[in-house]
Structures are given as structure tokens and as C-alpha cells.
Design a protein around this motif. Structure first.
Motif, PDB file in Angstrom:
ATOM      1  N   UNK A   1     -30.477  -8.809   7.307  1.00  0.00           N
ATOM      2  CA  UNK A   1     -29.145  -8.714   6.712  1.00  0.00           C
ATOM      3  C   UNK A   1     -28.170  -9.697   7.358  1.00  0.00           C
ATOM      4  N   UNK A   2     -28.200  -9.790   8.687  1.00  0.00           N
ATOM      5  CA  UNK A   2     -27.248 -10.634   9.424  1.00  0.00           C
ATOM      6  C   UNK A   2     -27.876 -11.789  10.183  1.00  0.00           C
ATOM      7  N   UNK A   3     -29.176 -11.678  10.491  1.00  0.00           N
ATOM      8  CA  UNK A   3     -29.854 -12.732  11.241  1.00  0.00           C
ATOM      9  C   UNK A   3     -31.196 -13.059  10.617  1.00  0.00           C
TER      10      UNK A   3
ATOM     11  N   UNK B   1     -27.076 -15.587  10.087  1.00  0.00           N
ATOM     12  CA  UNK B   1     -27.228 -16.119   8.732  1.00  0.00           C
ATOM     13  C   UNK B   1     -25.952 -16.777   8.212  1.00  0.00           C
ATOM     14  N   UNK B   2     -24.798 -16.226   8.549  1.00  0.00           N
ATOM     15  CA  UNK B   2     -23.535 -16.755   8.032  1.00  0.00           C
ATOM     16  C   UNK B   2     -23.266 -18.187   8.490  1.00  0.00           C
TER      17      UNK B   2
ATOM     18  N   UNK C   1     -26.624 -29.541  15.559  1.00  0.00           N
ATOM     19  CA  UNK C   1     -26.447 -29.102  14.191  1.00  0.00           C
ATOM     20  C   UNK C   1     -27.365 -27.910  13.928  1.00  0.00           C
ATOM     21  N   UNK C   2     -26.822 -26.765  13.479  1.00  0.00           N
ATOM     22  CA  UNK C   2     -27.654 -25.603  13.207  1.00  0.00           C
ATOM     23  C   UNK C   2     -28.700 -25.896  12.138  1.00  0.00           C
ATOM     24  N   UNK C   3     -29.856 -25.274  12.290  1.00  0.00           N
ATOM     25  CA  UNK C   3     -30.942 -25.464  11.333  1.00  0.00           C
ATOM     26  C   UNK C   3     -30.596 -24.814  10.001  1.00  0.00           C
ATOM     27  N   UNK C   4     -31.177 -25.330   8.965  1.00  0.00           N
ATOM     28  CA  UNK C   4     -31.010 -24.809   7.611  1.00  0.00           C
ATOM     29  C   UNK C   4     -31.703 -23.450   7.520  1.00  0.00           C
ATOM     30  N   UNK C   5     -31.102 -22.493   6.823  1.00  0.00           N
ATOM     31  CA  UNK C   5     -31.682 -21.156   6.725  1.00  0.00           C
ATOM     32  C   UNK C   5     -33.001 -21.151   5.954  1.00  0.00           C
ATOM     33  N   UNK C   6     -33.338 -22.227   5.243  1.00  0.00           N
ATOM     34  CA  UNK C   6     -34.615 -22.270   4.535  1.00  0.00           C
ATOM     35  C   UNK C   6     -35.787 -22.400   5.501  1.00  0.00           C
ATOM     36  N   UNK C   7     -35.534 -22.760   6.753  1.00  0.00           N
ATOM     37  CA  UNK C   7     -36.609 -22.902   7.737  1.00  0.00           C
ATOM     38  C   UNK C   7     -36.926 -21.585   8.441  1.00  0.00           C
TER      39      UNK C   7
END
Length: 188
Positions: free
Chosen positions: A13-15, A72-73, A1-7
Motif C-alpha cells: 500500500x505504501x512501500x 511508493x509516493x 535519483x530514486x528508482x522507477x516503481x516499475x523495477x
């Protein structure tokens, strides 16, 4: 499961970049396995659970650090950037190693990722210098280093043992006091 972007430690812009975690094992190993042929002859990424666990242990030392480059997407891991042999004191330097997963190549993800790591290294870690040692035949990696503002500083014959052979490397470096107008410095 991909990590949450809050971490994320930093976001462009893209990563974004973040530290690896044990929960990354399946996704990381899958990406490494998909990318084996793409990355040869330059390196062999940790493509088994055991090698991933060993990789994580090496990143725990104060002289080493690592960042997952994540889209990021989707929050998927697209590549890896390692800082090794971090030296403090008068030197304030580290070696930089990186690889992008085959499905994510040529999308400028690594350009942005290196920019984020360089900014993090220079501001948060207060390093002065990052050095990437690149095999002369690895034109894509040399182009990436050049695009990110790294300058060629020299050549070292038989410098690193890669896939069982001592290989020549070019030494490329980026300093915190260099002009930061390179495209990889343009992350937000």
C-alpha cells in the motif's frame, strides 16, 4: 535519483521492495549518514561510498540477497532488508536483518516491507523459514518482529559481533506454514 516503481519486486500500500543497484549509492549513503545516531547502538549501516560498494558485492552471492524498501509516493529508499546465509536443501531458510532510515521511522513502512519480503521469500524463493536475531534491548525491533508474526525461539549469548562487541541476541523466526494473520502479512 530514486528508482522507477516499475523495477519493484513487490508492492504494498505504501512501500515496495526492490534489489539494490549501483545507482542507489548516493541516496543510500545519505540515508545511512542521516540515521547513524538513530541506529546506534544496534548497528552501523554502510555510510560511505566504499562501504556501500562492499555491501553490494556481499549481496551478489547466491547465499545472500537484499531489498531496498521504497516509499511508493516518492520512490525514495526508506530502509533495507537483507537476507543472509540462505540455505537450500532440507532447511530452506535465511537470516533476516533490517533497518529503517531515521526520517521514516514509526510510519509502519518496515512492517509492510517485512511482509512483502516474507511473502516473496516464501512464494518466489520457496523458503520455509526466516530468522531475525535481535539484541534484547532493541525493543522497537522486537515489537516489529512480534507484529509481523515472528515467534521467539531462543536466546544466544555473545551471538554476533556488533560495533566491536560480542552481543547477546534473541532468536525470532517466521515460518511459511505459520498462521499468516499478522499485520505485516496483510500487504496486497
Amino acid at each position: 535519483m530514486p528508482a522507477d516503481s516499475t523495477s519493484l519486486d513487490a508492492k504494498g500500500t505504501n512501500v515496495g521492495i526492490r534489489r539494490p543497484a549501483t545507482s542507489d549509492c548516493d541516496e543510500f549513503v545519505s540515508l545511512a549518514q542521516q540515521s547513524l545516531e538513530f541506529l546506534r547502538p544496534w548497528l552501523e549501516p554502510p555510510a560511505t561510498r566504499e562501504r556501500f560498494d562492499a555491501y553490494l558485492r556481499t549481496r551478489q552471492a547466491p547465499s545472500d540477497d537484499a531489498f531496498m524498501v521504497c516509499e511508493l509516493a516518492s520512490n525514495r529508499i526508506v530502509g533495507v532488508i537483507n537476507m543472509s546465509c540462505i540455505v537450500r536443501g532440507l532447511f530452506q531458510s535465511a537470516y533476516l536483518g533490517y533497518w529503517i532510515g531515521a526520517p521514516f521511522a514509526r510510519k509502519n513502512y518496515m512492517t509492510e516491507g517485512i511482509g512483502l519480503v516474507a511473502r516473496y521469500a516464501f512464494t518466489e524463493m520457496e523458503l520455509h523459514r526466516l530468522e531475525a536475531n535481535i539484541q534484547p534491548g532493541n525493543r522497537a525491533s522486537i515489537a516489529l518482529a512480534r507484529k509481523c508474526g515472528f515467534k521467539k525461539e531462543g536466546f544466544s549469548p555473545g551471538y554476533l559481533k556488533i560495533l566491536g562487541e560480542w552481543r547477546d541476541h534473541e532468536r525470532w523466526a517466521l515460518r511459511s506454514d505459520q498462521d499468516q494473520d499478522a499485520p505485516c502479512s496483510q500487504t496486497k
